[in-house]
Design a protein around this motif. Sequence first.
Motif, PDB file in Angstrom:
ATOM      1  N   ASN A  80       0.864  -1.171   0.000  1.00 30.44           N
ATOM      2  CA  ASN A  80       0.000   0.000   0.000  1.00 30.44           C
ATOM      3  C   ASN A  80       0.905   1.227   0.000  1.00 30.44           C
ATOM      4  O   ASN A  80       1.520   1.547   1.007  1.00 30.44           O
ATOM      5  CB  ASN A  80      -0.912   0.007   1.219  1.00 30.44           C
TER       6      ASN A  80
ATOM      7  N   GLY B 143      -0.061   4.358  -1.099  1.00 32.81           N
ATOM      8  CA  GLY B 143      -0.810   5.607  -1.153  1.00 32.81           C
ATOM      9  C   GLY B 143      -1.336   5.980   0.212  1.00 32.81           C
ATOM     10  O   GLY B 143      -1.289   5.219   1.171  1.00 32.81           O
ATOM     11  N   GLY B 144      -1.811   7.148   0.294  1.00 34.09           N
ATOM     12  CA  GLY B 144      -2.419   7.607   1.537  1.00 34.09           C
ATOM     13  C   GLY B 144      -3.304   8.788   1.231  1.00 34.09           C
ATOM     14  O   GLY B 144      -3.096   9.498   0.245  1.00 34.09           O
ATOM     15  N   GLY B 145      -4.248   8.996   2.078  1.00 32.95           N
ATOM     16  CA  GLY B 145      -5.151  10.108   1.874  1.00 32.95           C
ATOM     17  C   GLY B 145      -4.547  11.402   2.383  1.00 32.95           C
ATOM     18  O   GLY B 145      -3.548  11.417   3.087  1.00 32.95           O
ATOM     19  N   ALA B 146      -5.164  12.452   2.017  1.00 36.13           N
ATOM     20  CA  ALA B 146      -4.727  13.765   2.481  1.00 36.13           C
ATOM     21  C   ALA B 146      -5.078  13.919   3.950  1.00 36.13           C
ATOM     22  O   ALA B 146      -6.042  13.329   4.449  1.00 36.13           O
ATOM     23  CB  ALA B 146      -5.413  14.854   1.668  1.00 36.13           C
ATOM     24  N   TYR B 147      -4.279  14.709   4.647  1.00 34.47           N
ATOM     25  CA  TYR B 147      -4.555  14.987   6.052  1.00 34.47           C
ATOM     26  C   TYR B 147      -5.852  15.779   6.134  1.00 34.47           C
ATOM     27  O   TYR B 147      -6.013  16.776   5.432  1.00 34.47           O
ATOM     28  CB  TYR B 147      -3.405  15.800   6.651  1.00 34.47           C
ATOM     29  N   PRO B 148      -6.782  15.339   6.973  1.00 38.04           N
ATOM     30  CA  PRO B 148      -8.061  16.051   7.028  1.00 38.04           C
ATOM     31  C   PRO B 148      -7.888  17.436   7.662  1.00 38.04           C
ATOM     32  O   PRO B 148      -7.407  17.559   8.780  1.00 38.04           O
ATOM     33  CB  PRO B 148      -8.938  15.149   7.897  1.00 38.04           C
TER      34      PRO B 148
END
Length: 135
Positions: free
Chosen positions: A51, A53-58
Amino acid sequence: MNRKLRIVVLLSCGVVMAAGLAVAAGGGDYQPAALGQLPQAAPAELTPDGNYGGGAYPLYPPELAAGEGKVEVEGYCSVCHSTRYITMQPPLPAGAWDATVHKMQKAYGATIPDAAAAKIISYLHTHYTPETRKQ
């Protein structure tokens, strides 16, 4: 004794100058023609089962509990810090919220009128103490 000291100083200066000349003559070649010529390590191979990827920091502020005083909390407290500072706290006893709001006014210079501070404290007592914190 004075003559020996002069000889040592002169020899030391000579050694330093010789070292400087050697570095200057054999120093790095930073001309544009040499750019991109240094060997680089190959990039790591990515495996298909990883894995990467990662999401943007909220960056959205957390929703505060609805109730009397929420507008004051969002208006006055958000001047200096995010409402996340309130929601990330462990549930504090009522006295701790009193002390915190008064500390913000006196120690940190928050310009919160006393009437608004009373509403903020009442709101925090109603929604963010161990007895009233929504789960």
